[in-house]
Motif scaffolding. Structure first.
Motif, mmCIF file in Angstrom:
data_model
loop_
_atom_site.group_PDB
_atom_site.id
_atom_site.type_symbol
_atom_site.label_atom_id
_atom_site.label_comp_id
_atom_site.label_asym_id
_atom_site.label_seq_id
_atom_site.Cartn_x
_atom_site.Cartn_y
_atom_site.Cartn_z
ATOM 1 N N UNK A 100 16.972 101.084 -55.218
ATOM 2 C CA UNK A 100 17.476 100.742 -53.883
ATOM 3 C C UNK A 100 17.918 101.959 -53.089
ATOM 4 N N UNK A 101 18.117 103.097 -53.754
ATOM 5 C CA UNK A 101 18.623 104.278 -53.077
ATOM 6 C C UNK A 101 17.525 105.270 -52.733
ATOM 7 N N UNK A 116 20.120 107.560 -48.000
ATOM 8 C CA UNK A 116 19.291 107.332 -49.170
ATOM 9 C C UNK A 116 18.353 108.522 -49.316
ATOM 10 N N UNK A 117 17.712 108.609 -50.449
ATOM 11 C CA UNK A 117 16.762 109.686 -50.693
ATOM 12 C C UNK A 117 15.375 109.272 -50.221
ATOM 13 N N UNK A 118 14.667 110.210 -49.617
ATOM 14 C CA UNK A 118 13.304 109.896 -49.182
ATOM 15 C C UNK A 118 12.427 109.592 -50.383
ATOM 16 N N UNK A 119 12.542 110.395 -51.428
ATOM 17 C CA UNK A 119 11.759 110.215 -52.648
ATOM 18 C C UNK A 119 12.429 111.023 -53.760
ATOM 19 N N UNK A 120 11.797 111.087 -54.908
ATOM 20 C CA UNK A 120 12.409 111.816 -56.029
ATOM 21 C C UNK A 120 12.499 113.314 -55.761
ATOM 22 N N UNK A 121 11.538 113.875 -55.030
ATOM 23 C CA UNK A 121 11.618 115.293 -54.690
ATOM 24 C C UNK A 121 12.866 115.575 -53.853
ATOM 25 N N UNK A 122 13.133 114.711 -52.882
ATOM 26 C CA UNK A 122 14.314 114.866 -52.047
ATOM 27 C C UNK A 122 15.579 114.761 -52.898
ATOM 28 N N UNK A 169 22.018 113.527 -61.964
ATOM 29 C CA UNK A 169 21.199 112.469 -61.370
ATOM 30 C C UNK A 169 21.495 112.397 -59.868
ATOM 31 N N UNK A 170 20.503 112.027 -59.060
ATOM 32 C CA UNK A 170 20.783 111.864 -57.635
ATOM 33 C C UNK A 170 21.744 110.723 -57.334
ATOM 34 N N UNK A 171 21.663 109.614 -58.099
ATOM 35 C CA UNK A 171 22.505 108.452 -57.821
ATOM 36 C C UNK A 171 22.937 107.821 -59.139
ATOM 37 N N UNK A 172 24.187 107.372 -59.180
ATOM 38 C CA UNK A 172 24.683 106.797 -60.423
ATOM 39 C C UNK A 172 25.735 105.731 -60.140
ATOM 40 N N UNK A 173 25.892 104.812 -61.082
ATOM 41 C CA UNK A 173 26.970 103.839 -60.979
ATOM 42 C C UNK A 173 28.264 104.493 -61.433
ATOM 43 N N UNK A 174 29.367 104.215 -60.775
ATOM 44 C CA UNK A 174 30.641 104.840 -61.167
ATOM 45 C C UNK A 174 31.008 104.546 -62.612
ATOM 46 N N UNK A 175 30.752 103.323 -63.065
ATOM 47 C CA UNK A 175 31.133 102.934 -64.419
ATOM 48 C C UNK A 175 30.377 103.746 -65.465
ATOM 49 N N UNK A 176 29.060 103.902 -65.271
ATOM 50 C CA UNK A 176 28.259 104.646 -66.236
ATOM 51 C C UNK A 176 28.634 106.122 -66.237
ATOM 52 N N UNK A 177 28.864 106.680 -65.055
ATOM 53 C CA UNK A 177 29.228 108.092 -64.968
ATOM 54 C C UNK A 177 30.539 108.372 -65.692
ATOM 55 N N UNK A 178 31.521 107.508 -65.490
ATOM 56 C CA UNK A 178 32.816 107.705 -66.130
ATOM 57 C C UNK A 178 32.732 107.513 -67.641
ATOM 58 N N UNK A 232 32.021 108.120 -48.980
ATOM 59 C CA UNK A 232 31.656 108.554 -47.632
ATOM 60 C C UNK A 232 30.159 108.532 -47.414
ATOM 61 N N UNK A 233 29.383 108.970 -48.401
ATOM 62 C CA UNK A 233 27.933 108.998 -48.233
ATOM 63 C C UNK A 233 27.368 107.584 -48.168
ATOM 64 N N UNK A 234 27.970 106.662 -48.919
ATOM 65 C CA UNK A 234 27.481 105.291 -48.911
ATOM 66 C C UNK A 234 27.719 104.644 -47.557
ATOM 67 N N UNK A 235 28.886 104.918 -46.950
ATOM 68 C CA UNK A 235 29.197 104.355 -45.641
ATOM 69 C C UNK A 235 28.154 104.793 -44.618
#
Length: 224
Positions: free
Chosen positions: A202-203, A15-21, A170-179, A8-11
């Motif tokens: 990219x995020x 994206x994050x403004x920066x690492x602080x966000x 992590x703020x963003x992750x690949x599904x494969x690595x997370x699993x 849902x978030x990807x649709x």
């Protein structure tokens, strides 16, 4: 267990403004876990700005867990494994079979990268003692999770120290690595888990390089 918002978030193309966000939004997920006596350990260098925000929100100490990738001279861009300052090396057997590194060369590379990890830990931490891990809720933070090789090495080394729980955040992750990391930690917490991950950068709208001096300032400012 993996906690994320899914597609849902990807649709909505968030994206994050920066690492602080990214750190603020990640901290919201971690606060809901009600961790007891947490300690935040970041993967430098990009994970430190994210971890600093998380540590502030959790009221937890901040430190680093340094991981170095292991490569072969013939394929310097391909990481066949990773190693921390103290833990056993983690080797990707599939990639090892692909590049066929000489065993002696691979052993030398492991020791070289382990020594560099130790040097960086000393440079970042200085004279401060390492934080206590045993019996605590340990949160390992990075700015994103792509292959998971570095995270696996860090989590495996920390697991040997007897934490009460071990969370990769992590703020963003690949599904494969997370699993794939479910066998070395209790949970993976991420804000975005896009099916078409591609790359961490990219995020983020702003994703500058983080240098050693900035890492040292953040750790000193956090009283790590």
């Amino acid at each position: 267990m993996t906690l994320h918002d899914g597609v849902a978030e990807v649709v909505r193309m968030q994206v994050f403004r920066d690492r602080d966000d990214g750190g603020r939004r990640l901290a919201d997920r971690l606060l809901a876990l009600r961790l007891r006596d947490p300690v935040v350990l970041t993967l430098p260098r990009g994970g430190v700005p994210v971890g600093r925000v998380v540590a502030e929100r959790l009221g937890a100490p901040l430190d680093v867990t340094v991981v170095r990738k292991i490569t072969s001279p013939d394929f310097p861009e391909t990481a066949v494994g990773a190693v921390t300052a103290e833990g056993a090396p983690i080797i990707n057997d599939r990639l090892k079979r692909m590049v066929h590194p000489d065993p002696d060369v691979l052993a030398d590379s492991i020791e070289k990268e382990r020594a560099e990890a130790r040097r960086r830990v000393e440079a970042y931490r200085g004279a401060r003692p390492a934080p206590r891990v045993a019996g605590r809720d340990v949160v390992v933070v990075d700015d994103g999770l792509a292959t998971g090789m570095s995270a696996r090495a860090a989590l495996s080394a920390l697991r040997e120290q007897g934490p009460a729980s071990l969370t990769l955040a992590v703020p963003v992750c690949s599904p494969e690595a997370a699993d794939a990391l479910g066998d070395v930690c209790d949970r993976v917490v991420c804000v975005l888990c896009p099916p078409r991950f591609q790359a961490v950068s990219l995020w983020y709208e702003s994703f500058p390089q983080v240098d050693d001096a900035e890492v040292q300032r953040m750790l000193a400012g956090a009283g790590a």
